[in-house]
Write a protein that holds these residues in place. Structure first.
Motif, PDB file in Angstrom:
ATOM      1  N   ALA A 169       0.990  -0.796  -0.478  1.00 57.23           N
ATOM      2  CA  ALA A 169       0.299  -0.606   0.012  1.00 57.23           C
ATOM      3  C   ALA A 169       0.830   1.270  -0.221  1.00 57.23           C
ATOM      4  O   ALA A 169       0.483   2.251  -0.470  1.00 57.23           O
ATOM      5  CB  ALA A 169      -0.858  -0.272   1.122  1.00 57.23           C
ATOM      6  N   VAL A 212      -6.274   7.910  -7.761  1.00 54.58           N
ATOM      7  CA  VAL A 212      -6.609   5.863  -7.291  1.00 54.58           C
ATOM      8  C   VAL A 212      -5.391   5.931  -6.218  1.00 54.58           C
ATOM      9  O   VAL A 212      -5.895   5.185  -5.522  1.00 54.58           O
ATOM     10  CB  VAL A 212      -6.317   5.410  -8.486  1.00 54.58           C
ATOM     11  CG1 VAL A 212      -6.530   4.168  -8.609  1.00 54.58           C
ATOM     12  CG2 VAL A 212      -7.550   6.167  -9.457  1.00 54.58           C
ATOM     13  N   THR A 215      -5.682   6.654  -2.478  1.00 55.00           N
ATOM     14  CA  THR A 215      -6.847   5.791  -2.191  1.00 55.00           C
ATOM     15  C   THR A 215      -6.515   5.093  -1.745  1.00 55.00           C
ATOM     16  O   THR A 215      -7.045   4.688  -1.138  1.00 55.00           O
ATOM     17  CB  THR A 215      -8.461   6.249  -3.377  1.00 55.00           C
ATOM     18  OG1 THR A 215      -8.389   7.371  -3.716  1.00 55.00           O
ATOM     19  CG2 THR A 215      -9.529   5.596  -2.626  1.00 55.00           C
ATOM     20  N   ILE A 216      -5.986   4.121  -2.258  1.00 53.81           N
ATOM     21  CA  ILE A 216      -5.689   2.933  -2.065  1.00 53.81           C
ATOM     22  C   ILE A 216      -4.917   2.643  -0.715  1.00 53.81           C
ATOM     23  O   ILE A 216      -4.847   2.294   0.465  1.00 53.81           O
ATOM     24  CB  ILE A 216      -4.925   2.019  -3.463  1.00 53.81           C
ATOM     25  CG1 ILE A 216      -5.536   2.340  -4.339  1.00 53.81           C
ATOM     26  CG2 ILE A 216      -4.433   0.726  -2.985  1.00 53.81           C
ATOM     27  CD1 ILE A 216      -5.463   1.380  -5.643  1.00 53.81           C
ATOM     28  N   PHE A 220      -6.058   2.098   3.078  1.00 53.55           N
ATOM     29  CA  PHE A 220      -5.297   0.364   3.491  1.00 53.55           C
ATOM     30  C   PHE A 220      -5.365   0.719   4.930  1.00 53.55           C
ATOM     31  O   PHE A 220      -5.697  -0.158   5.747  1.00 53.55           O
ATOM     32  CB  PHE A 220      -3.702   0.614   2.617  1.00 53.55           C
ATOM     33  CG  PHE A 220      -3.132  -0.756   3.599  1.00 53.55           C
ATOM     34  CD1 PHE A 220      -3.537  -1.935   3.238  1.00 53.55           C
ATOM     35  CD2 PHE A 220      -2.193  -0.517   4.571  1.00 53.55           C
ATOM     36  CE1 PHE A 220      -3.259  -2.686   4.175  1.00 53.55           C
ATOM     37  CE2 PHE A 220      -1.794  -1.541   5.419  1.00 53.55           C
ATOM     38  CZ  PHE A 220      -1.859  -2.647   4.526  1.00 53.55           C
TER      39      PHE A 220
ATOM     40  N   MET B 645      -6.479  -5.907  -3.269  1.00 49.13           N
ATOM     41  CA  MET B 645      -6.499  -4.182  -3.374  1.00 49.13           C
ATOM     42  C   MET B 645      -6.582  -3.310  -5.216  1.00 49.13           C
ATOM     43  O   MET B 645      -6.480  -2.830  -5.783  1.00 49.13           O
ATOM     44  CB  MET B 645      -5.326  -4.002  -2.923  1.00 49.13           C
ATOM     45  CG  MET B 645      -5.408  -4.024  -1.433  1.00 49.13           C
ATOM     46  SD  MET B 645      -3.643  -4.290   0.069  1.00 49.13           S
ATOM     47  CE  MET B 645      -3.240  -2.562  -0.606  1.00 49.13           C
ATOM     48  N   GLY B 649      -7.967  -0.443  -7.031  1.00 46.23           N
ATOM     49  CA  GLY B 649      -7.639   0.438  -7.624  1.00 46.23           C
ATOM     50  C   GLY B 649      -7.550   0.490  -9.583  1.00 46.23           C
ATOM     51  O   GLY B 649      -8.631   1.405  -9.981  1.00 46.23           O
ATOM     52  N   ILE B 652     -11.310   1.875  -9.800  1.00 36.59           N
ATOM     53  CA  ILE B 652     -11.383   3.171  -9.132  1.00 36.59           C
ATOM     54  C   ILE B 652     -10.945   3.761 -11.066  1.00 36.59           C
ATOM     55  O   ILE B 652     -11.368   5.201 -11.009  1.00 36.59           O
ATOM     56  CB  ILE B 652     -10.802   3.342  -7.928  1.00 36.59           C
ATOM     57  CG1 ILE B 652     -11.994   2.953  -7.196  1.00 36.59           C
ATOM     58  CG2 ILE B 652     -10.792   5.162  -8.119  1.00 36.59           C
ATOM     59  CD1 ILE B 652     -10.575   2.973  -5.614  1.00 36.59           C
ATOM     60  N   ALA B 653      -9.956   3.685 -11.670  1.00 34.17           N
ATOM     61  CA  ALA B 653      -8.730   3.843 -12.358  1.00 34.17           C
ATOM     62  C   ALA B 653      -9.870   3.437 -13.497  1.00 34.17           C
ATOM     63  O   ALA B 653     -10.592   4.703 -14.244  1.00 34.17           O
ATOM     64  CB  ALA B 653      -8.462   3.133 -12.442  1.00 34.17           C
ATOM     65  N   TYR B 656     -12.871   6.346 -13.908  1.00 36.95           N
ATOM     66  CA  TYR B 656     -12.612   7.513 -13.684  1.00 36.95           C
ATOM     67  C   TYR B 656     -11.940   7.755 -15.089  1.00 36.95           C
ATOM     68  O   TYR B 656     -12.755   8.198 -15.747  1.00 36.95           O
ATOM     69  CB  TYR B 656     -11.515   8.079 -13.010  1.00 36.95           C
ATOM     70  CG  TYR B 656     -11.361   8.544 -11.717  1.00 36.95           C
ATOM     71  CD1 TYR B 656     -12.044   9.232 -11.400  1.00 36.95           C
ATOM     72  CD2 TYR B 656     -10.161   8.054 -10.639  1.00 36.95           C
ATOM     73  CE1 TYR B 656     -12.530   9.392 -10.110  1.00 36.95           C
ATOM     74  CE2 TYR B 656     -10.278   8.298  -9.382  1.00 36.95           C
ATOM     75  CZ  TYR B 656     -11.418   8.726  -8.912  1.00 36.95           C
ATOM     76  OH  TYR B 656     -11.477   8.868  -7.473  1.00 36.95           O
TER      77      TYR B 656
END
Lengths: 483, 663
Positions: A169, A212, A215-216, A220, B645, B649, B652-653, B656
Motif C-alpha cells: 500500500a 486512485v 485512495t488505495i 489501506f 487491492m 484500484g 476506481i481507475a 475515472y
C-alpha cells in the motif's frame, strides 16, 4: 544561502513524545535486569501527559513553520489530543497485559510513543513528504508491535501480513505522491491546490491516477473495502492492546491525512472522488457489518466492526460539509473511547495462557463480573449507536451531514447498516446476561491501570453522549481554515 | 443570588441520589433527614431569590441562567437553562414550600412502610423534575420536567405495586398522560417548524414569545390547542381526567403533593407561561375556558355520590383545576395562578387531613364507616374544617378571594361570558355541598366506625399535625396577597405577575353583552364600564350560592340523614348514573381499550406474524447467508488480499476513465 527558519516550539509536543520514546529505550538498557517493566509505562504516561499539556497551550493559534511543511492549527491540535488520549489509554491497558503475556520489553512503550509521533506528524504535515514520513514512522513501529508475541504463530503471521500488505500500500501511496509532484511540481498541499486551479488540470490523467493511488494508500490504513482484508487477520493475531491501538490510532491517523490531503490539496477533484468514496463507504459499512455477524472470535468481530465504523466515517467524508468534517473528528474521538474500552474488557477477561477471546466465553459473565460486563455493555451499545452514548451522537452527526448534503441513500444505507450491527453487538450482551456460562472463568487479575483505563473510557463514552456539544464545538473550531 | 438559581433543583437532585443509592444502607434516620431537608434547602433558596426579585423594579424582574449547552445541531441550539421571573418564582415557592411540609408529614405517615427509602427517593426526584418544569427557560427542558413528573407520578401511584389495583392505576395514569403528552410534543414540533420558516430556530421562551407575532393566527390556534391537549392530560381535564381518581391508589401524601397541589397544576402553569401564544388565539382560549368550566361542574356532580373520602377529594381537585383553566381561558392568567396557589394550600391540607383520618382509623377510606370523629381527632378536624371553608369560598379565607376573582373575570373579561360565570357559580355551590357532605359524614353525626377499629382511634403524631396546622394557617391567610381592589385590597398577586402575564389592560374592556348589562346596572352610578357595585353584587351572589350548598349539606347529613337515601331511591336511574361516574370508564373501555386491543390482536396475528416476521426472518437469513459466503473470500492468503487491492484500484481507475470519456 538563507538558513531555514526553525521554530521548535511549534513541534514541542512531538519533540516531547520522541524524547520520551528515546528516554524509555535508554532507561530500559540500564535497568534491563528488572522483570517488571511497568515503570516504563509510567514514564511514557508522563511524557504523553506533558505532550498533551503542551499541545493544549498552543490552542487558538495557527502557526506554520519549517518552510511551510508543518502547521500547528486547530485541526492538528484536535488530532494531537486524540492521538495522545489513544496512546495514554493504550499504555494504561498495556502495563498489566504485557507482563501477563510475557512481552514486557522496553521497546514496547518506546514503539508506542514513536507510532504516536508518526500519527501526530501525519495530522500536522502540510507537505506530502512530511505526511509520508509520519505514516511510515507510525507503520513501521506498528509492524513490530503487531509481532511482539514472538512465540505465538498468529502474532508473527499478523506482523508479516501487515508488513507485506502495508509495504504494498505504501508503494501505491508514494507513487501517487510522485505523480502529484510530476503534474504540479510541488508537494505543498496549498501549492498543489492552487496550481491545479490555475492551470485547470482537473482532467489531467496523471492527477486522476494519483487520486486512485492515494485512495488505495489511505484506504489501506483506514481499513476500507476492498483494502481491508488484512484487518481481521492482523487484529486477531496482534497483542490485544496493540489491536486497540491500531483500530483507533492508525485509523484516526489515516483519516487525518486523508481529509487534510483531499480537502486541502485536491478540492477540485471532489466531484470525481465523491462517487468513488460513496461506493467505498457503502461497501465498507456493508461488508464490515455483515461479516461481523458470523464471527466467533471477539477480536475478529471487533475487527470487522472497526471496518464498518470506517464506513460510517466515510459517509461524513462524502458529505464533505462543515458538519461532516467536524463529525469525522468527533467520531474518531468517540470511537477511541468506546473501542479501546471494549478491547480493555477483552484484555481483562483473559489470563495467562487463557485468552478467552471466543464470543461464547462471554456467556454468563454478567453476574460474575458485573462491573466489567456493565462497562462492556456500555461500549457495545455505544458502538451500536444507542443514545445517550458517544457512538450515538457520532453517528447522528455523520448521518445528518449526509442528509444535509442530500445524500439520502447514503444516510439510509448507513442507518440500515447500523441496524444490522446491533445484532452482533447485542449478541455479546445477551450472552453476558442471559446465558449460563459454558465453563467457569476464574482467577482473573484486574490490573489497576487497565481498570483506570476502563473507567476513563466509560467516562469519555458517556460524556460525549450526554454533553456532545463541547467536543463538537471544539471539532467545529478545529476545522476552520481547513477547507 | 440569581446566579444560584440552579441550587433550587440541585438540592432535590442530591436528595434523590443520596436516598436512592445510600438510603437502603443507611436506614430510616438518614432518609428522614435527607429527604425533607433537601426540599427545605431549595425552599430557602427560592425565598432568598424571591426577596431579591421583589427588590427590583417590575420591568427588570427577569433573569436567565444558562447552565450548559444541551443539544447543538446545525443552527439549532438548546440549553439547560433556568429563568427567574415572577411566575416561575411564585410557582417555585408554592412547590418547594408545600412539598417541604408534605415531606415532613410523610416522615410520620410512611414511617412503618418497608419501602421508606424508595418513597423518599421518588418524592425527591419528583420535586427535582417539577422544578425543572417550572424553572426551565425553554420548551424542551420544560418537557423533560413534564415527562419526569409523569414518570414519578406513575412510580408513586404504583408505589404499593404488589396490589393489582395500584399497579393498574399507575399504568392507567401513564397511558392517559401519554395521549396528552403526544399533543404537547406535536404542539412543540409545530411551534418549532413554523418559527423555523421565518428563520428562527429556537424553543427558548423569550425568543419564541418575542417572535410569536410572526406566526399566522391559524397556526397559533393549532399550536395552542395541541399544547392544551397536553395540559388536559397532565391536569386531568375532560376528556383525559379519568386517571386522576384512580391515582388515589398511591400513598395519601403523594395524592396531596402530586395529585392535588403541584403536578396536576402543571397544565395551568404551562398555559399561563404561554399566555403570549394563547392571547393570540381567541378560539383556543374559548376552548380552554369551556373545557375548564365543563370539567368543573361535571366532576363536581360526580363528587356528590362518592363514598370514598379520597375519591371525593380527587373529583374536587379535577373540578378546581377546571376553575383554574376557566381563569386562564378568559385571559385572567394571574387569577388562575392565584387560585393554583391557594388551592395548593387547602387541597394539600384536605388530603393530608384525609391521611390523618385514615391513620386514625387504620386505613379506612369509606365515609360510611366514619362519623363523629370531631372530638376524637380534634386537630385533624379543625384543620380539615378550615380547608373546607376555604374551598367552599367562605369570605375571609384564601379560597374565597381566588375563586371569586376567577368568577368575576369569567363574567367581566373580554373573553368571558355570562354563561361561563353562571355555570362556574353553580359549580361553586356544588363544591360547597359535597365538601360539607364529606365533612359532616366524617366528623359529625353518629359514629359508624367498625367496633374493632373504634377502640384505638388516636390523633396523629406531631410530625403530621404540625404540617396540618401550617397549611391551615396558609389556607386562611394565603388569600390576603390577592384581595381585590373592590374590597379595598391591593391585589399584589396580580401586580406581581403582571410583567409575565400582561397587565390585564384588556380585561377592562368588556364585550358587548356585558357592557350592556353593566351599563344598565350602572346607569345611575358612576360611568366607566363595570361599577364596583356590580362586582360586589356578583361576589354576594356567589357567597349566597355557596351558603345554599352548605345549607343543603346540613339538611341532608345532619338534620335529616334519611333524606339522601330517599332521594336516591326516588331518582334511582340518575343516582346510579352519577354514582358510576357517568359510566365514562366503561365507555372508554369499549371505545378505545377494546377496539385497540382487537386491532392490536389482528395486526399481531395477521400482519406481524406473517409480513413483519416473515420479512425480518427472511432478511436475517439472507444476511446470515451473505455473511457466511463473503467470509469465504477471507482466505488468509496475502496474495489474494493484494489482488483485492489491485482489483479495487482497477475499478476506481476504470471509473475515472469512463467518466473522462463521457464527461
Amino acid at each position: 544561502m538563507k538558513l531555514p527558519e526553525i521554530d521548535l516550539c511549534l513541534i514541542a509536543p512531538e519533540i516531547i513524545v520522541a524524547a520520551f520514546g528515546f528516554f524509555v529505550l535508554l532507561v530500559d538498557v540500564f535497568f534491563s535486569k528488572r522483570e517488571n517493566k511497568a515503570y516504563l509505562g509510567w514514564i511514557s504516561l508522563v511524557g504523553i501527559f506533558f505532550a498533551g499539556a503542551l499541545a493544549v497551550t498552543q490552542a487558538g493559534s495557527v502557526k506554520s513553520g519549517f518552510e511551510g511543511m508543518f502547521i500547528s492549527d486547530g485541526y492538528a491540535l484536535f488530532f494531537r489530543i486524540t492521538f495522545l488520549i489513544i496512546a495514554f489509554l493504550t499504555v494504561l491497558i498495556s502495563m498489566g497485559y504485557t507482563q501477563r503475556e510475557g512481552i514486557a520489553f522496553g521497546e514496547y512503550y518506546a514503539l508506542i510513543l514513536f507510532a504516536t509521533l508518526g500519527m501526530m506528524l501525519m495530522a500536522a504535515g502540510t507537505h506530502l513528504v512530511i505526511i509520508f514520513l509520519g505514516l511510515e514512522t507510525m507503520s513501521i513501529s506498528i509492524y513490530i508491535l503487531a509481532g511482539m508475541m514472538r512465540e505465538d504463530k498468529r502474532s508473527v503471521e499478523a506482523a508479516l501480513k501487515y508488513f507485506l500488505l502495508g509495504a504494498f500500500a505504501t508503494g501505491f501511496l508514494l507513487y501517487g505522491i510522485a505523480l502529484i509532484y510530476g503534474a504540479t511540481g510541488s508537494l505543498y498541499l496549498k501549492d498543489v491546490a492552487s496550481y491545479i486551479a490555475s492551470k485547470n488540470l482537473l482532467r489531467n490523467p496523471m492527477l486522476l491516477m494519483s487520486l486512485v493511488f492515494l485512495t488505495i494508500g489511505f484506504g489501506f490504513k483506514i481499513a476500507s473495502v476492498p483494502f481491508h482484508m488484512w484487518t481481521p487477520d492482523v487484529y486477531e493475531g496482534a497483542p490485544t492492546s496493540i489491536t486497540a491501538f491500531m483500530a483507533t490510532g492508525v485509523k484516526a491517523a489515516g483519516f487525518s491525512a486523508l481529509v487534510r490531503v483531499f480537502f486541502s490539496a485536491l478540492p477540485g477533484f471532489r466531484p470525481d472522488w465523491t462517487s468513488i468514496m460513496w461506493l467505498i463507504a457503502v461497501a465498507t459499512m456493508t461488508v464490515g457489518n455483515i461479516v461481523a455477524i458470523s464471527q466467533s472470535n471477539i477480536k475478529r468481530m471487533l475487527a470487522y466492526s472497526s471496518i464498518a465504523h470506517a464506513g460510517y466515517i466515510l459517509v461524513a467524508f462524502v458529505a464533505g460539509n462543515d458538519l461532516g468534517v467536524s463529525g469525522i473528528l468527533f467520531y474518531l474521538m468517540a470511537y477511541a473511547f468506546m473501542n479501546i474500552g471494549a478491547f480493555t474488557c477483552v484484555i481483562l477477561l483473559g489470563k495467562k495462557g487463557e485468552e478467552n477471546t471466543l464470543i461464547r466465553d462471554y456467556a454468563g459473565i454478567g453476574f460474575k463480573y458485573p462491573l466489567l460486563s456493565a462497562a462492556m455493555t456500555i461500549f457495545l451499545l455505544s458502538m451500536a449507536g444507542i443514545p445517550p452514548l458517544g457512538g450515538f451522537m457520532a453517528k447522528f452527526y455523520v448521518f445528518s451531514a449526509a442528509v444535509k448534503e442530500k445524500f439520502y441513500w447514503l444516510a439510509i444505507l448507513g442507518v440500515l447498516n447500523s441496524a444490522v450491527s446491533v445484532y452482533y453487538y447485542l449478541r455479546v450482551t445477551v450472552l453476558m446476561y442471559f446465558r449460563e456460562p459454558e465453563r467457569e472463568i476464574t482467577g482473573l487479575q484486574f490490573s489497576p491501570a487497565a481498570v483506570a483505563a476502563l473507567v476513563l473510557a466509560v467516562i469519555g463514552t458517556l460524556y460525549m453522549g450526554i454533553f456532545p456539544s463541547n467536543v463538537l464545538s471544539f471539532a467545529q473550531k478545529s476545522i476552520a481554515g481547513l477547507m | 443570588m440569581f446566579e444560584y438559581v440552579w441550587l433550587i433543583p440541585l438540592f432535590p437532585a442530591i436528595g434523590f441520589v443520596l436516598n436512592g443509592f445510600l438510603g437502603r444502607r443507611l436506614g430510616k434516620g438518614f432518609v428522614s433527614w435527607v429527604g425533607p431537608s433537601a426540599i427545605g434547602l431549595s425552599f430557602l433558596t427560592a425565598i432568598f431569590i424571591f426577596f431579591e426579585l421583589i427588590g427590583r423594579p417590575p420591568a427588570e424582574r427577569h433573569f436567565e441562567k444558562v447552565i450548559f449547552d444541551w443539544v447543538v445541531s446545525g443552527n439549532f441550539r438548546t440549553v439547560i437553562g433556568y429563568q427567574i421571573d415572577p411566575l416561575s418564582i411564585l410557582m417555585a415557592l408554592v412547590v418547594t414550600g408545600v412539598s417541604f411540609f408534605i415531606h415532613i408529614y410523610s416522615v410520620g405517615y410512611m414511617h412503618d412502610d418497608p419501602g421508606y427509602p424508595r418513597y423518599f427517593t421518588y418524592l425527591n426526584l419528583f420535586v427535582f423534575m417539577m422544578l425543572n418544569l417550572i424553572l426551565a427557560n425553554n420548551f424542551l427542558l420544560m418537557f423533560v420536567g413534564w415527562e419526569g413528573v409523569g414518570l414519578c407520578s406513575y412510580l408513586l401511584i404504583g408505589f404499593w405495586f404488589e396490589k393489582d389495583s395500584a399497579s393498574n392505576a399507575g399504568k392507567k395514569a401513564f397511558v392517559v398522560n401519554r395521549v396528552g403528552d403526544f399533543g404537547f410534543i406535536l404542539g412543540m414540533f409545530l411551534l418549532f417548524t413554523s418559527l423555523g420558516k421565518h428563520g428562527i430556530w429556537t424553543l427558548d421562551f423569550t425568543e419564541v414569545f418575542a417572535n410569536a407575532n410572526k406566526l399566522d393566527p391559524a397556526t397559533v390556534t393549532t399550536i395552542t390547542i395541541l399544547l392544551f391537549i397536553g395540559a388536559c392530560g397532565k391536569s386531568a381535564q375532560i376528556p383525559l381526567y379519568v386517571w386522576l381518581p384512580d391515582a388515589m391508589e398511591g400513598p395519601t401524601p403523594v395524592s396531596s403533593l402530586i395529585h392535588a397541589a403541584t403536578m396536576v397544576t402543571a397544565g395551568v402553569y404551562m398555559v399561563a407561561r404561554c399566555n403570549v401564544l394563547y392571547s393570540m388565539a381567541p378560539v383556543s382560549m374559548a376552548i380552554v375556558a369551556i373545557v375548564g368550566v365543563a370539567t368543573a361542574i361535571y366532576t363536581a356532580s360526580i363528587g356528590f355520590c362518592q363514598t370514598d373520602i379520597k375519591k371525593v377529594l380527587a373529583y374536587s381537585t379535577i373540578s378546581q383545576l377546571g376553575y383554574m383553566f376557566l381563569g386562564v381561558g378568559v385571559g385572567a392568567y394571574s387569577a388562575g395562578i392565584f387560585h393554583l396557589m391557594t388551592h395548593a394550600f387547602f387541597k394539600g391540607l384536605l388530603f393530608l387531613g384525609a391521611g390523618s383520618v385514615m391513620h386514625a382509623l387504620s386505613g379506612e377510606l369509606d365515609m360510611r364507616k366514619m362519623g363523629a370523629l370531631r372530638k376524637k381527632i380534634p386537630i385533624t378536624f379543625w384543620t380539615f374544617f378550615i380547608a373546607t371553608l376555604a374551598i367552599a369560598g367562605i369570605p375571609g379565607l384564601s379560597g374565597f378571594f381566588s375563586k371569586d376573582e376567577i368568577l368575576w373575570q369569567a363574567f367581566s373579561s373580554s373573553h368571558g361570558h355570562f354563561l361561563l360565570w353562571l355555570v362556574a357559580a353553580v359549580a361553586a355551590g356544588m363544591t360547597a355541598f359535597y365538601m360539607f357532605r364529606a365533612l359532616f359524614m366524617t366528623f359529625f353525626g353518629q359514629s359508624r366506625v367498625d367496633p374493632h377499629v373504634a377502640h384505638h382511634i388516636h390523633e396523629s403524631p406531631k410530625i403530621m399535625t404540625v404540617p396540618l396546622m401550617i397549611l391551615a394557617f396558609l389556607s386562611i391567610v394565603g388569600g390576603y396577597v390577592g384581595v381585590p381592589h373592590v374590597l379595598g385590597g391591593a391585589n399584589h398577586v396580580h401586580e406581581f405577575l403582571a410583567p409575565v402575564v400582561g397587565g390585564g389592560a384588556e380585561l377592562g374592556k368588556a364585550h358587548a353583552g356585558i357592557s350592556l348589562l353593566s351599563q344598565a346596572w350602572a346607569s345611575s352610578g358612576e360611568a366607566g364600564g363595570h361599577s364596583a357595585a356590580l362586582e360586589l353584587l356578583m361576589m354576594v351572589i356567589s357567597v349566597v350560592i355557596a351558603l345554599i350548598g352548605i345549607g343543603i349539606a346540613y339538611l341532608f347529613y345532619i338534620k335529616n340523614p334519611a333524606l339522601p337515601k330517599l332521594l336516591a331511591e326516588r331518582w334511582r336511574g340518575l343516582y346510579r348514573l352519577v354514582y358510576n361516574k357517568y359510566y365514562v370508564d366503561e365507555l372508554y373501555e369499549i371505545l378505545f381499550i377494546n377496539s385497540l386491543k382487537s386491532l392490536g390482536t389482528g395486526l399481531w396475528r395477521g400482519f406481524d406474524d406473517f409480513v413483519i416476521d416473515g420479512t425480518v426472518n427472511g432478511i436475517a437469513y439472507l444476511i446470515g447467508w451473505l455473511s457466511g459466503s463473503i467470509r469465504r473470500v477471507q482466505t488468509g492468503l496475502v496474495q489474494n488480499y493484494a489482488f483485492a487491492m489491485i482489483l479495487g484500484g482497477v475499478i476506481i481507475a476504470g471509473y475515472y476513465l469512463i467518466r473522462g470519456i463521457f464527461y
